[in-house]
Design an enzyme around this catalytic site. Structure first.
Site, PDB file in Angstrom:
ATOM      1  N   ASN A   7     -14.093  -4.668 -31.056  1.00 51.82           N
ATOM      2  CA  ASN A   7     -12.811  -5.103 -30.487  1.00 51.82           C
ATOM      3  C   ASN A   7     -13.100  -5.940 -29.253  1.00 51.82           C
ATOM      4  O   ASN A   7     -13.531  -5.412 -28.228  1.00 51.82           O
ATOM      5  CB  ASN A   7     -11.980  -3.856 -30.123  1.00 51.82           C
ATOM      6  CG  ASN A   7     -10.722  -4.228 -29.356  1.00 51.82           C
ATOM      7  OD1 ASN A   7     -10.277  -5.371 -29.379  1.00 51.82           O
ATOM      8  ND2 ASN A   7     -10.140  -3.243 -28.683  1.00 51.82           N
ATOM      9  N   LYS A   9     -10.995  -7.498 -27.384  1.00 54.98           N
ATOM     10  CA  LYS A   9      -9.915  -7.487 -26.374  1.00 54.98           C
ATOM     11  C   LYS A   9      -9.636  -8.937 -25.936  1.00 54.98           C
ATOM     12  O   LYS A   9      -9.774  -9.839 -26.733  1.00 54.98           O
ATOM     13  CB  LYS A   9     -10.274  -6.569 -25.210  1.00 54.98           C
ATOM     14  CG  LYS A   9     -10.837  -5.228 -25.678  1.00 54.98           C
ATOM     15  CD  LYS A   9     -10.981  -4.229 -24.587  1.00 54.98           C
ATOM     16  CE  LYS A   9     -11.692  -2.996 -25.124  1.00 54.98           C
ATOM     17  NZ  LYS A   9     -11.377  -1.784 -24.411  1.00 54.98           N
ATOM     18  N   HIS A  86      -3.557   0.311 -30.369  1.00 51.91           N
ATOM     19  CA  HIS A  86      -4.712   0.520 -29.490  1.00 51.91           C
ATOM     20  C   HIS A  86      -4.215   1.122 -28.166  1.00 51.91           C
ATOM     21  O   HIS A  86      -3.109   0.809 -27.720  1.00 51.91           O
ATOM     22  CB  HIS A  86      -5.438  -0.804 -29.244  1.00 51.91           C
ATOM     23  CG  HIS A  86      -6.716  -0.614 -28.488  1.00 51.91           C
ATOM     24  ND1 HIS A  86      -6.750  -0.535 -27.113  1.00 51.91           N
ATOM     25  CD2 HIS A  86      -7.991  -0.437 -28.911  1.00 51.91           C
ATOM     26  CE1 HIS A  86      -8.005  -0.338 -26.731  1.00 51.91           C
ATOM     27  NE2 HIS A  86      -8.779  -0.269 -27.800  1.00 51.91           N
ATOM     28  N   GLU A  88      -4.740   0.479 -25.194  1.00 47.63           N
ATOM     29  CA  GLU A  88      -4.296  -0.471 -24.165  1.00 47.63           C
ATOM     30  C   GLU A  88      -2.905  -1.019 -24.487  1.00 47.63           C
ATOM     31  O   GLU A  88      -2.124  -1.333 -23.590  1.00 47.63           O
ATOM     32  CB  GLU A  88      -5.342  -1.591 -24.025  1.00 47.63           C
ATOM     33  CG  GLU A  88      -6.564  -1.068 -23.276  1.00 47.63           C
ATOM     34  CD  GLU A  88      -7.889  -1.654 -23.722  1.00 47.63           C
ATOM     35  OE1 GLU A  88      -7.894  -2.714 -24.361  1.00 47.63           O
ATOM     36  OE2 GLU A  88      -8.924  -1.023 -23.428  1.00 47.63           O
ATOM     37  N   GLU A 153      -9.773   7.534 -30.839  1.00 48.60           N
ATOM     38  CA  GLU A 153     -10.378   7.090 -29.586  1.00 48.60           C
ATOM     39  C   GLU A 153      -9.697   7.810 -28.427  1.00 48.60           C
ATOM     40  O   GLU A 153      -8.569   7.445 -28.061  1.00 48.60           O
ATOM     41  CB  GLU A 153     -10.164   5.588 -29.405  1.00 48.60           C
ATOM     42  CG  GLU A 153     -10.704   4.729 -30.517  1.00 48.60           C
ATOM     43  CD  GLU A 153     -10.801   3.291 -30.078  1.00 48.60           C
ATOM     44  OE1 GLU A 153     -11.935   2.832 -29.921  1.00 48.60           O
ATOM     45  OE2 GLU A 153      -9.767   2.644 -29.873  1.00 48.60           O
ATOM     46  N   GLY A 159     -13.726   2.498 -22.316  1.00 48.97           N
ATOM     47  CA  GLY A 159     -14.128   1.686 -21.164  1.00 48.97           C
ATOM     48  C   GLY A 159     -14.578   2.482 -19.952  1.00 48.97           C
ATOM     49  O   GLY A 159     -14.806   1.925 -18.883  1.00 48.97           O
ATOM     50  N   SER A 195     -16.425   4.038 -25.477  1.00 46.21           N
ATOM     51  CA  SER A 195     -17.692   3.893 -24.736  1.00 46.21           C
ATOM     52  C   SER A 195     -18.941   4.115 -25.589  1.00 46.21           C
ATOM     53  O   SER A 195     -19.967   4.608 -25.105  1.00 46.21           O
ATOM     54  CB  SER A 195     -17.719   4.842 -23.530  1.00 46.21           C
ATOM     55  OG  SER A 195     -16.711   4.493 -22.617  1.00 46.21           O
TER      56      SER A 195
HETATM   57  C1  PEP Z   1     -12.013   0.009 -27.656  1.00 51.69           C
HETATM   58  O1  PEP Z   1     -11.601  -0.980 -27.076  1.00 51.69           O
HETATM   59  O2  PEP Z   1     -11.417   0.455 -28.653  1.00 51.69           O
HETATM   60  C2  PEP Z   1     -13.204   0.674 -27.145  1.00 51.69           C
HETATM   61  C3  PEP Z   1     -13.697   1.708 -27.787  1.00 51.69           C
HETATM   62  O3  PEP Z   1     -13.734   0.147 -26.016  1.00 51.69           O
HETATM   63  P1  PEP Z   1     -15.125   0.591 -25.299  1.00 51.69           P
HETATM   64  O4  PEP Z   1     -16.152   0.688 -26.379  1.00 51.69           O
HETATM   65  O5  PEP Z   1     -15.401  -0.518 -24.324  1.00 51.69           O
HETATM   66  O6  PEP Z   1     -14.868   1.910 -24.655  1.00 51.69           O
END
Ligand code: PEP
Length: 233
Positions: A7, A9, A86, A88, A153, A159, A195
């Site tokens: 992803n 972003k 997601h 965010e 997630e 993040g 992460s």
């Molecule tokens: C995500 O954006 O879904 C994600 C898992 O980000 P990160 O790996 O940076 O935590």
């Protein structure tokens, strides 16, 4: 087949895309790689190794909705997937389960496979509410019909550099699988994200019902993404 979703972003340009695609093309792998790119980079993918996804879909069909990108438009770029809900989007755009479900339905209607993201907040995690929260999010966010992918997630893991314990991930993935089985959707892939990097992935990759991973930051550059692909091979 294991699935790896990257992803991007709101990151990346044409040159970054070319570089990562070329690096992936040179890498031997059997896993399914899906890159969820900004709208500006969706078009004209020629790779057989990489499938493309968008990161959001409009709540509306085509029409007078200035600035919105509809499911039909995403499909027209050649993209096959779209992220829905997601964390965010849920946080900054206040997308609740009803909005997510509507978007998932619009994705299916436009021949896109929605990747539906669900995850508990830190407060919910700390007060032992993860299971009921995830169950509710799952059952209220999935489309009325059609295939989809689930990405579990934890919102506090995205993040942050933090990850849940192996045992916690195992419990939640088993619960998601059991719920999907109860509605005859046991073939639905269940991804884990938050992460993930080439080091910590080894703790999660052999957990039952972890069918792959969703990766944000580490998907932007070949230096961090290719080692993840290799460790999933
Ligand atoms: C995500 O954006 O879904 C994600 C898992 O980000 P990160 O790996 O940076 O935590």
């Amino acid at each position: 087949m294991k699935i790896l979703v990257g992803n991007w972003k709101s990151n990346g340009n044409m040159s970054d895309k070319k570089k990562l695609f070329a690096a992936i093309e040179r890498t031997k792998t059997d896993i399914k790689i899906i890159l969820c790119l900004p709208y500006t980079l969706l078009c004209c993918n020629k790779s057989n190794k990489i499938a493309i996804g968008a990161q959001n879909i409009s709540d509306y069909t085509n029409g007078a909705f200035t600035g919105d990108i509809s499911g039909q438009m995403i499909h027209d770029t050649g993209a096959k997937y779209v992220l829905v809900g997601h964390s965010e989007r849920r946080t900054y755009h206040h997308e609740n389960n009803a909005i997510v479900k509507n978007k998932a339905n619009l994705a299916v209607q436009n021949k896109l496979i929605p990747i539906i993201c669900i995850g508990e907040t830190l407060a919910e995690h700390q007060s032992n509410k993860t299971k009921p929260v995830i169950k509710k999010m799952l059952l209220n966010s999935i489309p009325d019909y059609g295939n989809f992918i689930i990405a579990y997630e934890p919102r506090w893991a995205i993040g942050s550099g933090k990850t849940p314990k192996q045992t916690e991930v195992a419990k939640i993935h088993q619960m998601i699988f059991d719920i999907l089985k109860s509605i005859d959707k046991e073939k639905t892939p269940i991804l884990f994200g938050g992460s993930i990097n080439a080091k910590n992935i080894t703790r999660f990759k052999n957990i039952p019902h972890v069918d792959g991973f969703m990766v944000g930051r580490a998907s932007l550059k070949s230096e961090t993404f290719l080692p993840i692909i290799k460790s999933m091979n």
